[in-house]
Design a protein around this motif. Structure first.
Motif, PDB file in Angstrom:
ATOM      1  N   LYS A   5     -13.088  -6.310  -1.213  1.00 45.32           N
ATOM      2  CA  LYS A   5     -11.934  -6.598  -0.342  1.00 45.32           C
ATOM      3  C   LYS A   5     -12.402  -6.595   1.099  1.00 45.32           C
ATOM      4  CE  LYS A   5      -7.406  -6.208   1.209  1.00 45.32           C
ATOM      5  NZ  LYS A   5      -6.451  -5.155   1.437  1.00 45.32           N
ATOM      6  N   GLY A  46      -7.373  -9.112   3.062  1.00 52.59           N
ATOM      7  CA  GLY A  46      -6.085  -8.656   3.554  1.00 52.59           C
ATOM      8  C   GLY A  46      -5.457  -9.699   4.477  1.00 52.59           C
ATOM      9  N   ALA A  47      -4.242  -9.401   4.915  1.00 53.97           N
ATOM     10  CA  ALA A  47      -3.490 -10.343   5.745  1.00 53.97           C
ATOM     11  C   ALA A  47      -3.680 -10.068   7.235  1.00 53.97           C
ATOM     12  CB  ALA A  47      -2.013 -10.273   5.397  1.00 53.97           C
ATOM     13  N   HIS A  52       0.980  -8.861   8.671  1.00 54.29           N
ATOM     14  CA  HIS A  52       1.671  -7.579   8.825  1.00 54.29           C
ATOM     15  C   HIS A  52       2.656  -7.540   9.994  1.00 54.29           C
ATOM     16  CE1 HIS A  52      -0.247  -5.152   5.697  1.00 54.29           C
ATOM     17  NE2 HIS A  52      -1.264  -5.982   5.858  1.00 54.29           N
ATOM     18  N   GLY A 136      -3.672 -10.946   0.196  1.00 56.00           N
ATOM     19  CA  GLY A 136      -2.344 -10.358   0.305  1.00 56.00           C
ATOM     20  C   GLY A 136      -1.351 -11.428   0.735  1.00 56.00           C
ATOM     21  N   ASP A 137      -0.176 -11.425   0.103  1.00 58.09           N
ATOM     22  CA  ASP A 137       0.775 -12.530   0.315  1.00 58.09           C
ATOM     23  C   ASP A 137       2.200 -12.017   0.059  1.00 58.09           C
ATOM     24  OD1 ASP A 137       1.758 -15.124   0.634  1.00 58.09           O
ATOM     25  OD2 ASP A 137       0.887 -15.911  -1.217  1.00 58.09           O
ATOM     26  N   SER A 150       0.160  -6.815  -1.902  1.00 58.04           N
ATOM     27  CA  SER A 150      -1.036  -6.584  -1.077  1.00 58.04           C
ATOM     28  C   SER A 150      -2.292  -6.952  -1.856  1.00 58.04           C
ATOM     29  CB  SER A 150      -1.104  -5.112  -0.667  1.00 58.04           C
ATOM     30  OG  SER A 150      -1.432  -4.324  -1.782  1.00 58.04           O
ATOM     31  N   GLY A 151      -3.334  -7.228  -1.122  1.00 59.18           N
ATOM     32  CA  GLY A 151      -4.630  -7.495  -1.744  1.00 59.18           C
ATOM     33  C   GLY A 151      -5.067  -6.307  -2.594  1.00 59.18           C
ATOM     34  N   THR A 217       1.818  -2.277   4.125  1.00 61.41           N
ATOM     35  CA  THR A 217       1.375  -1.919   2.775  1.00 61.41           C
ATOM     36  C   THR A 217       0.603  -0.607   2.728  1.00 61.41           C
ATOM     37  OG1 THR A 217      -0.395  -3.524   3.062  1.00 61.41           O
ATOM     38  CG2 THR A 217       1.457  -4.177   1.686  1.00 61.41           C
TER      39      THR A 217
END
Ligand code: IP8
Length: 264
Positions: A5, A46-47, A52, A136-137, A150-151, A217
């Motif tokens: 990740k 991640g986003a 976020h 993450g979406d 989340s991822g 998250t």
């Protein structure tokens, strides 16, 4: 197999909307590329500030509350996809073969947890040795209309299913500490948590207050909880600092690096 990740706080500046870090991402890609041998890889990212900030602002993590949120959901989904494209571009420039998997096409949530995931979307590209890349979406949610996936949640599911040799979280901290760092309080890095020998959960709960920046998250504490879940299925997790040069490379190579290792 290794699941990696790229934390949103590493590949973006989480406090500045849409601030991508192309050089850091390129370095991380080069590092895992030089560290990996023949293992299959799945990359999850991640986003960061592409997901976020708006999600927090419009409470998208709570699910559908008002029609006003819909345009924000659409925007966040576009934004995280844009971040994904930037990462794909870097992977391709490094002569890797990523196949992007859009979470909302293969995942449904129920009350913020993954209830369905179509793993054939991963199996088929892996059979041809592509690198599945997901992120993450916001996904549809049976109870809440939509919710955040989340991822880390995706990794938990993938780890349970594929039982990889290792999961590596490249974060912006050295690992999990006994106390939130940087407040003049003495804190120590927890090097190893072995579920088999009964970890002191009170100790790790102290880090809960750590993340001050917008993070819908859950930050490092959530990561620890997920890692412990992963460990229950016998998979080892390394939480390392991806902002430090060569740490990901050495970790992928199996060398001992500064970080927190969670074992089942
Ligand atoms: O950065 C969060 O994913 P994460 C996804 O992996 C959104 O926790 C849309 C905020």
């Amino acid at each position: 197999m290794i699941i990696i990740k790229f934390g949103g706080s590493v590949i973006t500046d989480k406090k500045v909307k849409y601030k991508f870090r192309p050089n850091v991402t390129d370095r991380l890609v080069k590092e895992f590329k030089s560290g990996i041998k023949k293992q299959q890889l799945i990359l999850v990212h991640g986003a960061g500030s592409f997901g976020h900030i708006l999600s927090k602002q419009y409470e998208l993590d709570k699910g559908f509350r008002s029609p006003k949120q819909l345009s924000k959901v659409a925007e966040v989904k576009k934004d995280v996809r844009e971040l994904n494209l930037k990462i794909l571009q870097i992977l391709i420039r490094n002569n890797l073969n990523p196949i992007s998997i859009s979470p909302s096409s293969v995942i449904s949530n129920n009350n913020k947890s993954i209830s369905k995931i179509d793993l054939t979307a991963f199996d088929k590209p892996m059979a041809l040795q592509f690198i599945p890349v997901t992120y993450g979406d916001i996904v549809m949610d049976e109870a809440l209309g939509f919710s955040i996936c989340s991822g880390d949640q995706i990794i938990l599911h993938l780890a349970k299913k594929y039982k990889p040799d290792r999961v590596i979280f490249a974060t912006n901290v050295d690992g999990v500490c006994t106390k939130p760092p940087g407040r003049g309080i003495k804190t120590e890095l927890i090097e190893k948590i072995d579920l088999g020998s009964g970890p002191d959960l009170d100790l790790v709960k102290q880090i809960e207050a750590e993340m001050k920046v917008a993070d819908v998250t859950g930050g490092i504490f959530e990561k620890l909880k997920i890692s412990m879940e992963i460990a229950k299925s016998g998979v080892k997790t390394n939480i390392i600092n991806g902002t430090v040069k060569n740490r990901l490379r050495d970790c992928v190579k199996g060398r001992k690096v500064i970080g927190t290792t969670i074992l089942g």
